[in-house]
Design a protein around this motif. Structure first.
Motif, short mmCIF file in Angstrom:
data_model
loop_
_atom_site.label_atom_id
_atom_site.label_comp_id
_atom_site.label_asym_id
_atom_site.label_seq_id
_atom_site.Cartn_x
_atom_site.Cartn_y
_atom_site.Cartn_z
N VAL A 13 48.36 48.26 53.55
CA VAL A 13 48.78 46.86 53.48
C VAL A 13 48.64 46.38 52.03
O VAL A 13 47.60 46.59 51.40
N ILE A 14 49.71 45.76 51.52
CA ILE A 14 49.72 45.24 50.16
C ILE A 14 49.68 43.71 50.23
O ILE A 14 50.62 43.09 50.75
N PRO A 15 48.61 43.07 49.76
CA PRO A 15 48.55 41.61 49.76
C PRO A 15 49.61 41.00 48.85
O PRO A 15 49.73 41.39 47.69
N VAL A 16 50.39 40.08 49.39
CA VAL A 16 51.44 39.41 48.63
C VAL A 16 50.94 38.01 48.28
O VAL A 16 50.69 37.19 49.16
N ILE A 17 50.82 37.76 46.99
CA ILE A 17 50.06 36.60 46.51
C ILE A 17 50.92 35.64 45.71
O ILE A 17 51.66 36.04 44.81
N GLN A 30 38.67 40.57 42.38
CA GLN A 30 37.35 41.08 42.75
C GLN A 30 37.17 41.09 44.26
O GLN A 30 36.68 42.07 44.84
N VAL A 31 37.58 40.01 44.91
CA VAL A 31 37.47 39.92 46.37
C VAL A 31 38.29 41.02 47.04
O VAL A 31 37.83 41.69 47.97
N LEU A 32 39.50 41.23 46.55
CA LEU A 32 40.37 42.27 47.11
C LEU A 32 39.75 43.65 46.92
O LEU A 32 39.69 44.46 47.85
N SER A 33 39.28 43.91 45.70
CA SER A 33 38.75 45.23 45.38
C SER A 33 37.47 45.54 46.14
O SER A 33 37.27 46.69 46.59
N GLU A 34 36.62 44.56 46.30
CA GLU A 34 35.32 44.79 46.92
C GLU A 34 35.39 44.83 48.44
O GLU A 34 34.43 45.24 49.09
N ASN A 35 36.53 44.45 49.01
CA ASN A 35 36.63 44.38 50.47
C ASN A 35 37.69 45.29 51.05
O ASN A 35 38.14 45.08 52.18
N GLY A 36 38.09 46.30 50.28
CA GLY A 36 38.91 47.35 50.84
C GLY A 36 40.39 47.33 50.54
O GLY A 36 41.12 48.21 51.00
N LEU A 37 40.88 46.35 49.77
CA LEU A 37 42.30 46.30 49.42
C LEU A 37 42.45 46.09 47.92
O LEU A 37 42.81 44.99 47.46
N ASP A 58 43.33 43.22 33.02
CA ASP A 58 42.25 43.33 32.04
C ASP A 58 40.90 43.54 32.73
O ASP A 58 40.07 44.32 32.25
N ALA A 59 40.69 42.84 33.83
CA ALA A 59 39.40 42.89 34.51
C ALA A 59 39.25 44.12 35.42
O ALA A 59 38.15 44.64 35.59
N PHE A 60 40.38 44.58 35.99
CA PHE A 60 40.35 45.71 36.93
C PHE A 60 41.45 46.70 36.57
O PHE A 60 42.50 46.75 37.21
N GLU A 62 41.94 49.77 37.08
CA GLU A 62 42.36 50.76 38.07
C GLU A 62 43.06 50.15 39.28
O GLU A 62 43.55 50.88 40.14
N MET A 63 43.10 48.85 39.36
CA MET A 63 43.70 48.18 40.51
C MET A 63 45.22 48.41 40.52
O MET A 63 45.86 48.49 39.48
N LEU A 64 45.79 48.54 41.71
CA LEU A 64 47.24 48.68 41.86
C LEU A 64 47.85 47.28 41.87
O LEU A 64 47.59 46.50 42.79
N ILE A 65 48.64 46.98 40.86
CA ILE A 65 49.18 45.62 40.71
C ILE A 65 50.69 45.66 40.54
O ILE A 65 51.22 46.38 39.69
N GLY A 66 51.37 44.87 41.35
CA GLY A 66 52.81 44.75 41.24
C GLY A 66 53.22 43.31 41.02
O GLY A 66 52.43 42.39 41.21
N ALA A 67 54.46 43.13 40.62
CA ALA A 67 55.05 41.80 40.49
C ALA A 67 56.10 41.65 41.57
O ALA A 67 56.95 42.52 41.74
N GLY A 68 56.02 40.55 42.33
CA GLY A 68 56.97 40.32 43.40
C GLY A 68 57.91 39.17 43.09
O GLY A 68 57.71 38.41 42.13
#
Length: 207
Positions: A13-17, A30-37, A58-60, A62-68
């Motif tokens: 599941v990819i959170p769409v923000i 941080q919330v996403l990374s620490e809670n499994g997504l 900058d902060a994360f 290694e996080m997988l980040i996309g632009a929607g």
């Protein structure tokens, strides 16, 4: 794209923000990374999108980040400059697709019928967003297209806790996009504990 697909498939599941204040992006990441997504598709529906992506990156790192909700070449440039891993568009715009290909940036364009799938395949794409999923026929429509086309889909639009497992059970679906675990009002009001609960629930359901 294969590596990207594999990372998304692991997450399921990819959170769409849609974020209005880029200063809240790091805490949200941080919330996403620490809670499994540890991923986010930050939509260009707000002016804060590019800076929010930059702050998350900058902060994360290694996080997988996309632009929607990327609609044109200018937004592609903004997203790439901010540090995205991939781009998602709501529809299939050949001009935007070709520009992403020129810039060697993976794009997952939106389609919702066979003709659009074939147009995308003509440009060498085999990873597509099925949008808007529920209004376009949902799981049954996806199953029908899966029987014909050798492509992978990311359903988005109407995906919810009630049907996410049904979508993920379709063999062509590698991940789903959803907003229910990142509601805008909780981000705006910085209700991080409540967001953490929602994110963790999703991670547990699809684990």
């Amino acid at each position: 794209m294969t590596t990207l697909n594999a990372r998304m498939a692991e997450l399921k599941v990819i959170p769409v923000i849609a974020i209005k204040d880029a200063d809240k992006a790091v805490k949200l990441a941080q919330v996403l990374s620490e809670n499994g997504l540890p991923c986010a598709e930050v939509t260009f529906r707000t002016e804060a999108a590019a800076q929010a992506i930059r702050n998350m990156r900058d902060a994360f790192p290694e996080m997988l980040i996309g632009a929607g909700t990327v609609l044109n070449a200018e937004q592609v440039d903004q997203a790439i400059d901010a540090g995205v891993d991939f781009i998602v568009s709501p529809g299939f715009n050949p001009t935007t697709v070709k520009y992403c290909q020129q810039r060697e940036m993976p794009i997952i364009p939106g389609v919702n019928n066979p003709s659009m799938v074939e147009q995308a395949m003509e440009l060498g794409l085999n990873t597509l967003k099925f949008f808007p999923a529920e209004p376009s026929g949902g799981v049954n429509m996806l199953k029908a297209m899966t029987a014909v086309y050798p492509v992978s889909f990311m359903p988005t639009g109407g995906v919810s806790p009630a049907n996410v497992k049904d979508y993920l059970a379709v063999k062509s679906v590698f991940a789903c996009g959803g907003t229910w675990m990142v509601p805008g009002n909780l981000i705006d009001e910085e209700r991080w504990d409540e967001l953490a609960v929602l994110v963790k629930e999703v991670a547990n359901v699809v684990a």
